[in-house]
Enzyme design. Structure first.
Site, PDB file in Angstrom:
ATOM      1  N   LYS A 246       0.862  -1.195   0.000  1.00 18.25           N
ATOM      2  CA  LYS A 246       0.000   0.000   0.000  1.00 18.25           C
ATOM      3  C   LYS A 246       0.891   1.236   0.000  1.00 18.25           C
ATOM      4  O   LYS A 246       1.681   1.439   0.925  1.00 18.25           O
ATOM      5  CB  LYS A 246      -0.905  -0.012   1.238  1.00 18.25           C
ATOM      6  N   LYS A 258     -10.167  12.988   7.933  1.00 18.85           N
ATOM      7  CA  LYS A 258      -9.654  12.668   9.266  1.00 18.85           C
ATOM      8  C   LYS A 258      -9.674  13.919  10.138  1.00 18.85           C
ATOM      9  O   LYS A 258      -9.424  15.019   9.639  1.00 18.85           O
ATOM     10  CB  LYS A 258      -8.200  12.173   9.159  1.00 18.85           C
ATOM     11  N   ARG A 332      -7.591  -0.511   1.386  1.00 11.56           N
ATOM     12  CA  ARG A 332      -8.115  -1.800   0.920  1.00 11.56           C
ATOM     13  C   ARG A 332      -8.587  -1.721  -0.522  1.00 11.56           C
ATOM     14  O   ARG A 332      -8.602  -2.730  -1.231  1.00 11.56           O
ATOM     15  CB  ARG A 332      -9.231  -2.272   1.876  1.00 11.56           C
TER      16      ARG A 332
END
Ligand code: BES
Ligand code: ZN
Ligand code: ZN
Length: 492
Positions: A246, A258, A332
């Protein structure tokens, strides 16, 4: 810093300072000459405690035992204790214990990892006064050790420790400098220097590969994404491994932004990709008999008018549709497409992925431990054993059928977040599992390095910032697996 092995007895090696270990607080060992002075100085021989006696040109360091972890840590503390001196030539001997090979390597690793400073952005650079370390090839008990063997171990450890520092450097770079194109260029340079094959896909290439999930994550960034595929292909390869990383050069969270205090340090979200590069570097320099493919998905997760959103439905490379409910679960998505690519192009015997994937993994295991997940108990076991032999910590998190249900989607094949607040590291891995073809289920291992890859406070021989997590354990696992393959072959 140069480290060399000398056949001479320690007493005949000239140097400015000698590093001496006090093992298990035992001051009665014959090699401890300054017992009274050490006591006077308040030195108790605690692990990593150091005491310099300039008069006798000795630097004492405490180690709890001759376990390789303690030797590594002790030598890191010793080299750090010298960082503000003018001492340039150091000597020491061997502390062999039960596993000589491991301890020789640990000593060299401790010195190189402990000497690491990230000062790229500092006007005043670190001094690194110690230029030369001479290791006398005798155990402190006086037993001679084979010089040729010691040299081999030293060379191996040096290569791996330098590759770890290489990964640390990449991760520590600021996100505006290490943009996706730059990280891809670093991979290209590595390929040129180490004779690796290298394919770089740009946005168009990602479209041609139908990487709808990866592309969605990258859309709001003003820097274009890259997928890099490096290949190390030696003549005597025993098996084939694909390493997928990643590479989020920045993770703002996207539209599911965030909070400010969680956003700092998110330059470290490229640690998986950087670990893969470090492993490729080490493996090719060691000339290991294994074909290794490094595949890294590099992009930024940003906000903007064209950002992907919660409620979007994405189609991954394998046709699976994904309901986005949180744009901060972006790793992901990038990995899903990258894992599909790895299976299709490489058809590997082992498929490993490295990612700073979830905060939940850090909650579960603490900051210093890598989360190991997968379907194959043997693989998880052999990997965690190798990791611990390399001085890295891992913990296995178990899959189960109830958690699997939590990523169901009403509208698409799968949802990118779980419906529960618990078990987030595992549900993230179960999401990745949806992109692992049947024949690769037992070849796949997922490593969540969200904790150890980047820690804001120094720990052991790791400085504040990037640690290079994943590099040493993976190289060790590859070495062991090659050895096993050779032994099996000769048995038949
Ligand atoms: N890069 C983060 C995970 C992370 C957190 C790495 C802390 C290092 C330290 C990842 O992309 C992320 O944001 N994950 C979310 C997932 C959630 C939205 C399901 C998380 O862990 O909160
Ligand atoms: Zn995120
Ligand atoms: Zn992330």
């Amino acid at each position: 810093m140069r480290i060399e092995i000398s056949p001479k007895p320690r007493s005949e090696i000239s140097a400015d300072m000698e590093i001496i270990c006090v093992v298990g607080k035992n001051f009665d060992h014959p090699w401890i000459e300054e017992k009274e002075t050490l006591k006077l100085m308040g030195f108790e021989g605690e692990q990593d405690q150091t005491c310099m006696l300039p008069g006798s040109a000795q630097l004492y360091v405490g180690v709890d035992s001759l376990h390789h972890d303690n030797i590594r840590s002790g030598y890191a503390a010793a080299i750090k204790a010298l960082s503000n001196t003018k001492i340039s030539h150091v000597k020491t001997g061997l502390y062999l214990g039960k596993c000589p090979a491991q301890n020789v390597k640990a000593m060299a690793e401790g010195l190189i990892l402990g000497d690491y400073v990230f000062d790229h952005y500092k006007s005043e650079k670190a001094k690194h006064p110690v230029k030369e370390v001479t290791i006398g090839c005798e155990d402190f008990n006086g037993k001679q050790y084979e010089c040729e063997k010691a040299k081999k171990h030293l060379e191996n450890a040096t290569t791996i420790a330098l590759a770890t520092n290489y990964t640390r450097n990449l991760v520590n770079m600021a996100p505006d400098d290490m943009i996706p194109e730059m990280l891809a260029l670093k991979a290209v340079s590595l390929a040129e220097e180490n004779g690796l094959e290298c394919i770089v896909l740009d946005e168009k290439g990602l479209e041609e590969e139908n990487m709808g999930a990866f592309l969605a994550v990258s859309r709001a960034s003003s820097h274009p994404p890259r997928l890099v595929h490096l290949t190390y292909k030696p003549e005597n390869a025993k098996f084939k491994v694909a390493l997928v990383g990643k590479g989020l050069t920045y993770d703002s969270g996207g539209l599911s932004l965030k909070p400010a205090e969680y956003m700092v340090t998110m330059k470290s979200d490229k640690s998986g990709a950087c670990a893969v590069l470090g492993i490729m570097k080490a493996v090719s320099e060691l000339g290991l008999d294994v074909e290794v493919h490094g595949i890294i998905g590099i992009t930024e997760n940003m906000i903007g008018g064209n950002a992907y959103k919660p409620d979007d439905i994405l189609t991954a490379k394998n046709g699976t549709t994904i309901e986005v409910r949180n744009t901060d679960a972006e790793g992901r998505l990038v990995l899903a497409d990258s894992l599909c690519y790895a299976q299709e192009k490489v058809q590997p015997d082992y498929l490993l992925d490295y990612a700073t994937l979830t905060g939940a993994c850090v909650v579960a295991l603490g900051e210093y431990t890598t989360g190991l997940m997968g379907h194959d108990r043997g693989l998880k076991h052999s990997f965690s054993k190798a990791a611990s032999n390399a001085g890295e910590l891992t913990g296995t998190l178990p899959f189960n059928r109830y958690l699997e249900k939590l990523i169901k989607s009403d509208i698409a094949d799968v949802c990118n977040i779980s419906s529960s607040r618990y078990g987030g590291a595992i549900t993230a891995a179960m999401f990745l599992d949806r992109f692992i073809e049947k024949e690769y289920k037992h070849k796949w291992l997922h490593l969540d390095i969200a904790g150890p890859a980047y820690v804001e406070k120094a720990w052991g021989y790791n400085p504040a910032g990037a640690s290079g997590a994943g590099v040493r354990m993976s190289v060790k696992w590859l070495e062991r697996t090659i050895k096993l393959a050779n032994e099996e072959r000769s048995a038949h």
